[in-house]
Design an enzyme around this catalytic site. Structure first.
Site, PDB file in Angstrom:
ATOM      1  N   GLY A  71      21.019  15.224  -8.907  1.00  0.00           N
ATOM      2  CA  GLY A  71      20.296  14.948 -10.144  1.00  0.00           C
ATOM      3  C   GLY A  71      20.876  13.735 -10.860  1.00  0.00           C
ATOM      4  O   GLY A  71      20.134  12.921 -11.421  1.00  0.00           O
ATOM      5  N   SER A  72      22.195  13.610 -10.831  1.00  0.00           N
ATOM      6  CA  SER A  72      22.829  12.473 -11.522  1.00  0.00           C
ATOM      7  C   SER A  72      22.351  11.155 -10.921  1.00  0.00           C
ATOM      8  O   SER A  72      22.062  10.197 -11.646  1.00  0.00           O
ATOM      9  CB  SER A  72      24.356  12.549 -11.400  1.00  0.00           C
ATOM     10  OG  SER A  72      24.827  13.731 -11.966  1.00  0.00           O
ATOM     11  N   ASN A 154      20.296  21.782 -20.631  1.00  0.00           N
ATOM     12  CA  ASN A 154      21.172  22.551 -19.741  1.00  0.00           C
ATOM     13  C   ASN A 154      22.097  23.511 -20.471  1.00  0.00           C
ATOM     14  O   ASN A 154      22.590  24.461 -19.889  1.00  0.00           O
ATOM     15  CB  ASN A 154      22.008  21.603 -18.864  1.00  0.00           C
ATOM     16  CG  ASN A 154      22.608  20.466 -19.634  1.00  0.00           C
ATOM     17  OD1 ASN A 154      21.924  19.771 -20.386  1.00  0.00           O
ATOM     18  ND2 ASN A 154      23.888  20.258 -19.476  1.00  0.00           N
ATOM     19  N   GLN A 182      17.063  21.052 -14.903  1.00  0.00           N
ATOM     20  CA  GLN A 182      17.161  22.480 -15.259  1.00  0.00           C
ATOM     21  C   GLN A 182      15.792  23.166 -15.252  1.00  0.00           C
ATOM     22  O   GLN A 182      15.722  24.390 -15.363  1.00  0.00           O
ATOM     23  CB  GLN A 182      17.795  22.655 -16.646  1.00  0.00           C
ATOM     24  CG  GLN A 182      19.248  22.262 -16.703  1.00  0.00           C
ATOM     25  CD  GLN A 182      20.166  23.224 -15.937  1.00  0.00           C
ATOM     26  OE1 GLN A 182      19.824  24.367 -15.663  1.00  0.00           O
ATOM     27  NE2 GLN A 182      21.347  22.750 -15.578  1.00  0.00           N
ATOM     28  N   SER A 202      17.200  18.373  -8.901  1.00  0.00           N
ATOM     29  CA  SER A 202      18.405  18.559  -8.093  1.00  0.00           C
ATOM     30  C   SER A 202      18.332  19.876  -7.329  1.00  0.00           C
ATOM     31  O   SER A 202      17.992  20.911  -7.910  1.00  0.00           O
ATOM     32  CB  SER A 202      19.623  18.568  -9.029  1.00  0.00           C
ATOM     33  OG  SER A 202      20.797  18.800  -8.291  1.00  0.00           O
ATOM     34  N   HIS A 204      20.626  21.933  -5.992  1.00  0.00           N
ATOM     35  CA  HIS A 204      21.543  23.064  -6.168  1.00  0.00           C
ATOM     36  C   HIS A 204      21.252  23.908  -7.403  1.00  0.00           C
ATOM     37  O   HIS A 204      21.924  24.907  -7.644  1.00  0.00           O
ATOM     38  CB  HIS A 204      23.006  22.600  -6.122  1.00  0.00           C
ATOM     39  CG  HIS A 204      23.492  21.860  -7.326  1.00  0.00           C
ATOM     40  ND1 HIS A 204      24.330  22.431  -8.251  1.00  0.00           N
ATOM     41  CD2 HIS A 204      23.290  20.599  -7.749  1.00  0.00           C
ATOM     42  CE1 HIS A 204      24.621  21.541  -9.190  1.00  0.00           C
ATOM     43  NE2 HIS A 204      24.001  20.415  -8.899  1.00  0.00           N
ATOM     44  N   THR A 240      21.744   6.763   5.233  1.00  0.00           N
ATOM     45  CA  THR A 240      21.118   7.710   6.161  1.00  0.00           C
ATOM     46  C   THR A 240      20.859   9.025   5.438  1.00  0.00           C
ATOM     47  O   THR A 240      21.730   9.547   4.748  1.00  0.00           O
ATOM     48  CB  THR A 240      22.025   7.920   7.391  1.00  0.00           C
ATOM     49  OG1 THR A 240      22.237   6.635   7.979  1.00  0.00           O
ATOM     50  CG2 THR A 240      21.392   8.862   8.405  1.00  0.00           C
ATOM     51  N   CYS A 328      29.844  20.365 -15.922  1.00  0.00           N
ATOM     52  CA  CYS A 328      30.526  19.086 -15.771  1.00  0.00           C
ATOM     53  C   CYS A 328      31.390  18.747 -16.976  1.00  0.00           C
ATOM     54  O   CYS A 328      32.150  17.799 -16.944  1.00  0.00           O
ATOM     55  CB  CYS A 328      29.521  17.973 -15.497  1.00  0.00           C
ATOM     56  SG  CYS A 328      28.274  17.892 -16.725  1.00  0.00           S
TER      57      CYS A 328
HETATM   58  N1  PLP Z   1      20.696  16.765 -15.643  1.00  0.00           N
HETATM   59  C1  PLP Z   1      20.840  18.007 -16.102  1.00  0.00           C
HETATM   60  C2  PLP Z   1      19.993  18.461 -17.243  1.00  0.00           C
HETATM   61  C3  PLP Z   1      21.756  18.873 -15.514  1.00  0.00           C
HETATM   62  O1  PLP Z   1      21.900  20.108 -15.991  1.00  0.00           O
HETATM   63  C4  PLP Z   1      22.543  18.397 -14.443  1.00  0.00           C
HETATM   64  C5  PLP Z   1      23.573  19.254 -13.826  1.00  0.00           C
HETATM   65  O2  PLP Z   1      24.048  20.195 -14.396  1.00  0.00           O
HETATM   66  C6  PLP Z   1      22.338  17.090 -13.993  1.00  0.00           C
HETATM   67  C7  PLP Z   1      21.413  16.294 -14.616  1.00  0.00           C
HETATM   68  C8  PLP Z   1      23.115  16.545 -12.852  1.00  0.00           C
HETATM   69  O3  PLP Z   1      22.694  17.115 -11.641  1.00  0.00           O
HETATM   70  P1  PLP Z   1      23.660  17.060 -10.366  1.00  0.00           P
HETATM   71  O4  PLP Z   1      24.711  18.098 -10.590  1.00  0.00           O
HETATM   72  O5  PLP Z   1      22.767  17.409  -9.221  1.00  0.00           O
HETATM   73  O6  PLP Z   1      24.193  15.699 -10.287  1.00  0.00           O
END
Ligand code: PLP
Length: 379
Positions: A71-72, A154, A182, A202, A204, A240, A328
């Site tokens: 997601g990042s 989140n 989310q 994302s 996971h 890749t 995080c």
């Molecule tokens: N954006 C939101 C709202 C999230 O909650 C998160 C992860 O907790 C991310 C972005 C980042 O996703 P990733 O952990 O896959 O980098």
């Protein structure tokens, strides 16, 4: 010890069906999708099936899905990809609007762009976490090229008025991006109906493994890549492809789409039961965020005179996994920027507890959690 997992906003356990689907792509069908021989073509086919499944949960075309690593990365690609395109095309547009409660993937991308000469407005939220539409409208200038507002928060689970925000963007010829990391798999999302131009997700967070994400970009929107290399993902995301992850994400989206109404109902039952029990046991507990427009599995509360770090350790002793804020930032002792933005005083915010339910929870798990909270907090 039996683990009771209540941190599904941090990450989720890979589902059996997802694991079974991805497994052959690690050892049997291990081809590189760019290779011309049949092993490579098999991987490519699997990737395209997965792309269609991801597109289906968003109601977009599969040509609008770009696989990323998380997601990042999707958030970075959206903001920087669009910003660098403005510079490259010399459009003269250099202003982004986002909010104060975004994930660091957005906030820090925006700060990086500020260092490079872009201007950013961080709009405030009200005490439930809603962004005022007026503050977005007032922030728009002739230079604004992007509005990026998260779909659902989140930490406190507040779901924004996405359709209204996208319509403000479009009235002003501005692109609308949403960080839906989310939200995907937790609430219905139709990018066409909601007017979303770009969306990050994302794997996971919806029972696929870590290391796979995607960015939806509406056809016709131009953006620059920021990772130089080969021509994968139409040259927009070199490297890749993580085929096993891509396959897993596709399967996770397919399951999520099929089960969404029942899944939402189940999580809502846990959430509402937890809130009612916790209010009964702790009349002065603070509930953070909105009770109406909220992610179905999200609870965020503050206990007065409690340090959440200590509480989390006590919960861990009985196998309970929960968090004080986003995963995080959990190693960070600074109070949450989200709780600060909704006006929770810092001495209360330090007692924050985020509980996020998932598919593997049961109502007995919720009772176990409440019982232990009662024991620990009252002590
Ligand atoms: N954006 C939101 C709202 C999230 O909650 C998160 C992860 O907790 C991310 C972005 C980042 O996703 P990733 O952990 O896959 O980098």
């Amino acid at each position: 010890m039996d683990i009771k997992y209540f941190d599904n906003a941090a990450t989720t356990k890979v589902k059996d069906e997802v694991f079974r689907e991805m497994l052959p792509y690690l050892r049997l069908e291990y081809g590189n999708p760019s290779s011309v021989y049949s092993l490579g073509r098999t991987a490519k086919r699997a990737m395209e099936i997965s792309r269609r499944r991801v597109a289906s949960i968003l109601n977009c075309d599969s040509s609008e899905i770009y696989f990323t690593s998380c997601g990042s990365e999707s958030d970075n690609l959206a903001l920087k990809g669009l910003a660098y395109m403005q510079k490259y095309k010399k459009t003269g547009k250099n202003h982004i609007i986002t909010s104060k409660i975004e994930h660091p993937a957005i906030l820090n991308s925006a700060r990086t762009l500020e260092k490079q000469g872009f201007k950013v407005t961080y709009v405030p939220v009200d005490n439930k976490g809603f962004i005022s539409l007026n503050s977005i409208e007032n922030a728009i200038t002739n230079e604004t090229f992007l509005i990026s507002i998260m779909f659902a928060n989140n930490e406190i689970g507040t779901i924004q008025k996405i359709e209204e925000i996208s319509s403000i963007a479009h009235k002003n010829n501005i692109i609308f991006h949403t960080d839906a990391v989310q939200a995907v798999g937790n609430v219905p999302i139709d990018v066409k109906k909601l007017g979303i131009d770009m969306l990050s997700l994302s794997g996971h967070k919806l029972y696929a493994p870590k290391g796979i994400g995607a960015l939806y970009v509406k056809n016709g929107i131009e953006f620059e890549r920021f990772l130089d290399g080969g021509s994968q993902e139409k040259g927009k995301r070199s490297g890749t492809e993580n085929i096993a992850g891509v396959v897993a994400l596709g399967k996770a989206c397919e399951i999520a789409q099929k089960n969404l109404p029942q899944y939402m109902e189940k999580l809502k039952t846990f959430r509402d039961y937890f809130f009612s029990k916790i209010q009964e046991k702790f009349p002065d507990v603070v509930i953070n965020g909105s009770l109406e427009n909220r992610l179905p599995g999200n609870c965020n509360i503050c206990f007065k005179n409690i340090e959440s770090g200590e509480l989390l350790l006590k919960l861990d002793e009985v196998g309970i996994c929960a968090s004080g804020r986003s995963a995080c930032s959990s190693a960070n002792s600074i109070p949450s920027h989200v709780l600060a933005a909704i006006g929770v005083p810092s001495d209360i915010a330090k007692g924050a507890l985020r509980i996020t339910f998932g598919d593997f929870n049961t109502i007995e798990d919720v009772d176990f959690l409440v019982r232990n909270l009662e024991r620990i907090v009252k002590k």
